[in-house]
Design a protein around this motif. Structure first.
Motif, PDB file in Angstrom:
ATOM      1  N   TRP A  48      22.411 -39.856 -64.304  1.00 27.95           N
ATOM      2  CA  TRP A  48      23.195 -40.486 -63.249  1.00 27.95           C
ATOM      3  C   TRP A  48      22.673 -40.148 -61.855  1.00 27.95           C
ATOM      4  N   ASP A  49      22.442 -38.848 -61.593  1.00 30.24           N
ATOM      5  CA  ASP A  49      22.045 -38.446 -60.239  1.00 30.24           C
ATOM      6  C   ASP A  49      20.715 -39.067 -59.826  1.00 30.24           C
TER       7      ASP A  49
ATOM      8  N   LEU B  50      25.637 -42.582 -68.266  1.00 30.54           N
ATOM      9  CA  LEU B  50      24.457 -42.070 -67.563  1.00 30.54           C
ATOM     10  C   LEU B  50      24.616 -40.582 -67.254  1.00 30.54           C
ATOM     11  N   GLN B  51      25.856 -40.184 -66.972  1.00 33.86           N
ATOM     12  CA  GLN B  51      26.082 -38.767 -66.718  1.00 33.86           C
ATOM     13  C   GLN B  51      25.876 -37.928 -67.977  1.00 33.86           C
TER      14      GLN B  51
ATOM     15  N   LEU C 134      20.838 -48.743 -59.391  1.00 37.11           N
ATOM     16  CA  LEU C 134      21.277 -49.289 -60.678  1.00 37.11           C
ATOM     17  C   LEU C 134      20.810 -50.722 -60.896  1.00 37.11           C
TER      18      LEU C 134
ATOM     19  N   GLU D 121      31.697 -50.586 -65.186  1.00 33.09           N
ATOM     20  CA  GLU D 121      31.108 -49.628 -64.245  1.00 33.09           C
ATOM     21  C   GLU D 121      31.434 -48.199 -64.649  1.00 33.09           C
TER      22      GLU D 121
ATOM     23  N   ALA E 198      21.597 -43.101 -72.855  1.00 28.56           N
ATOM     24  CA  ALA E 198      22.829 -43.546 -72.189  1.00 28.56           C
ATOM     25  C   ALA E 198      23.285 -44.888 -72.753  1.00 28.56           C
TER      26      ALA E 198
ATOM     27  N   GLU F 297      28.649 -45.419 -65.714  1.00 27.09           N
ATOM     28  CA  GLU F 297      28.512 -44.145 -65.000  1.00 27.09           C
ATOM     29  C   GLU F 297      28.682 -42.970 -65.967  1.00 27.09           C
TER      30      GLU F 297
ATOM     31  N   LYS G 128      21.699 -43.319 -59.561  1.00 25.14           N
ATOM     32  CA  LYS G 128      22.956 -43.901 -59.095  1.00 25.14           C
ATOM     33  C   LYS G 128      22.777 -44.844 -57.895  1.00 25.14           C
TER      34      LYS G 128
END
Lengths: 248, 282
Positions: free
Chosen positions: A131-132, A125-126, A138, A118, A156, A122, A135
């Protein structure tokens, strides 16, 4: 520090001589753009670096490619491809959820710990500026994302296995200008941590993001120089002609 | 002047006609079998052994026998067929030998079933000394449906986009990991289609089991895989041609049960396939 050291690289597919005596070095933490008309060997060059060309029928190469002094043919192929990530021309999510797409690579390399997975997902993706936007979803299929989002998901996914080099193969060819800008922003940021080789059909893109630019024509490396120099005072007149849009 | 819309209407009419010509006989067969067979269906018919020289009683041993045989054939043919398909589509090089193997498999699908029966007799019954048994029959049926399973599985595997494999490999996954995690899950619906086709054929064929397993009359359940067994298609043949004065409704009832059995097995596979298709995400 030299990341890639490529010496006298020749590539053949059967009778087709796709790359001819290409020699160049790629420094760590730079973006090298590779431009040239179609069929000039750009993509072949890229796919030979992570040995994806090996999959093509009748592939044959001569010369050496070294990744940090080590011949790529001597490195375990799984490890080599882990170290050299690749983002393809079209967004190619795997038929899995968003989470599983990003987690795929590290899972294949043996990571089972859910918490660690996880965290990596995360973080990746950031880093890819996605990510935003994802999120809260997923678990959804990656195919529900827009084209631009899918391409950042692919970035990513590549980042998740912690590569040293990322190869971009015309990553924006199917994207609109805004998505393209987002992907380019991501690339410029990524160069702080990674070395990037970017093949692009878009000369302006090379000018925007590349530290250095290489011009390929008919399988030959015509010229490699600082991007500013290539675009203002190229040494070879073929480079000049291509950049000005006279052929290609 | 030619009117393209009229031409189109005429063409549509013939296309529809051809479609109906296919549907009508299928519908008629089902209707006739249901109409004539349904009166025979009751609990005793489904759960009792045949009595009075198969003129009365039930067909339970034949139902069980067919289920055993089909299950055995699938247990044998699905793993081998799938592995062969994986080899042919993912690993084999495209050379003369591979093409020859592929051609042989396609041709094997066209071999008459009675030939498989004789082959099973020679190999399993006589050479391996399994005798006339469920084992021999299942293996024979399994070999008969292998080409169908291999061909459809191979097509299913090859229909998974090549780009998925490249992506997986580019992330450092091994070839087997790629097959196991990306290719296979996405090929399952197609593989199940092949299995369904195989199931239907294995359940309905008489010739391959004729010499290898089928008992003319065995009013008990088989005790082991080395036991003989009754089977629905053969039983149907026997009561239709070998035993005089069998009531018509028993014959059609048997046919109806066979039809339902195949349909039910297909239904299970179709449900599983539907579940996997919904997971398909591209």
């Amino acid at each position: 520090m030299v990341k890639f050291d490529i010496r006298d690289l020749d590539v053949w597919f059967g009778p087709v001589h796709a790359l001819k005596k290409v020699s160049m070095a790629v420094e760590a933490n730079e973006i090298v753009s590779v431009i040239g008309p179609s069929n000039s060997g750009k993509t072949t060059f890229l796919r030979t670096l992570n040995r994806l060309s090996d999959l093509t029928l009748n592939f044959k190469m001569a010369g050496t490619i070294r990744l940090e002094q080590e011949n790529i043919n001597d490195i375990d192929i799984g490890l080599l491809r882990k170290k050299i990530g690749m983002v393809f021309a079209l967004p190619l999510p795997l038929p899995l959820s968003i989470f599983d797409n990003v987690a795929y690579g590290i899972r294949m390399h043996g990571m089972k710990n859910k918490k660690a997975l996880e965290k990596t997902v995360e973080g990746s993706l950031q880093e890819a500026y996605l990510w935003d936007e994802v999120k809260d979803r997923l678990g959804e299929s990656a195919f529900k994302l827009s084209g631009g989002q899918q391409q950042r998901l692919c970035i990513a996914r590549t980042l998740a296995v912690e590569p040293e080099v990322i190869l971009f193969d015309e990553p924006c060819s199917g994207l609109d200008p805004i998505s393209t800008a987002k992907v380019e922003d991501a690339m410029v940021k990524l160069k702080e941590k990674y070395t990037i080789v970017l093949v692009t059909n878009n000369v302006k893109q090379a000018a925007r993001v590349g530290d250095r630019t290489a011009f390929f024509l008919n399988g030959e490396l015509i010229e490699l120089d600082e991007t500013d120099r290539i675009f203002t005072a190229p040494k070879d007149k073929r480079t000049d002609g291509y950049i000005r849009g006279k052929f290609g | 002047m030619r009117n393209p819309y009229r031409t189109q209407r005429i063409a549509f009419f013939f296309l529809l006609l051809a479609t109906l010509l296919i549907v009508v006989p299928v519908g008629l067969i089902v209707v006739i079998i249901v109409q004539k067979g349904l009166p025979a269906i009751n609990w005793q018919f489904l759960s009792d052994i045949p009595r009075h020289g198969m003129r009365a009683g039930g067909i339970f041993p034949a139902i069980v026998g067919t289920i055993y045989l089909v299950t055995g054939a699938i247990i044998f043919a699905l793993p081998i067929g799938l592995l062969a398909a994986i080899y042919l589509s993912e690993y084999s090089k495209d050379n003369f030998l591979t093409r020859l193997i592929k051609l042989a498999i396609v041709n094997l699908a066209g071999v008459p079933s009675v030939v498989f029966g004789l082959f099973g007799l020679a190999l399993f019954v006589v050479f391996f000394k399994f005798g006339a048994s469920i084992l021999s029959g299942s293996l024979t049926l399994g070999i008969m449906i292998l080409p169908v399973i291999i061909t459809t599985s191979r097509e299913a595997l090859e229909s998974v986009p090549y780009s998925f494999r490249e992506v997986s490999l580019s992330l450092g996954a091994s070839k087997w990991q790629t097959i196991r995690h990306i290719v296979l899950p996405n090929a399952i619906p197609g593989i199940l289609t092949g299995t369904i086709l195989g199931l239907g054929r294995a359940a309905g064929e008489t010739a391959p089991i004729l010499f290898t397993v089928a008992a003319f009359y065995l009013p008990r359940l088989p005790a082991s895989v080395f036991d003989q067994a009754m089977a629905l298609p053969y039983h149907l043949y026997v009561i239709s041609t070998q035993v005089p004065n069998v009531d018509e409704k028993i014959r059609y009832g048997t046919a109806l049960v066979l039809l339902m059995l195949v349909l039910m097995m297909n239904l299970i596979a179709i449900v599983i396939r539907y579940k996997f298709r919904k997971m398909k995400k591209w």
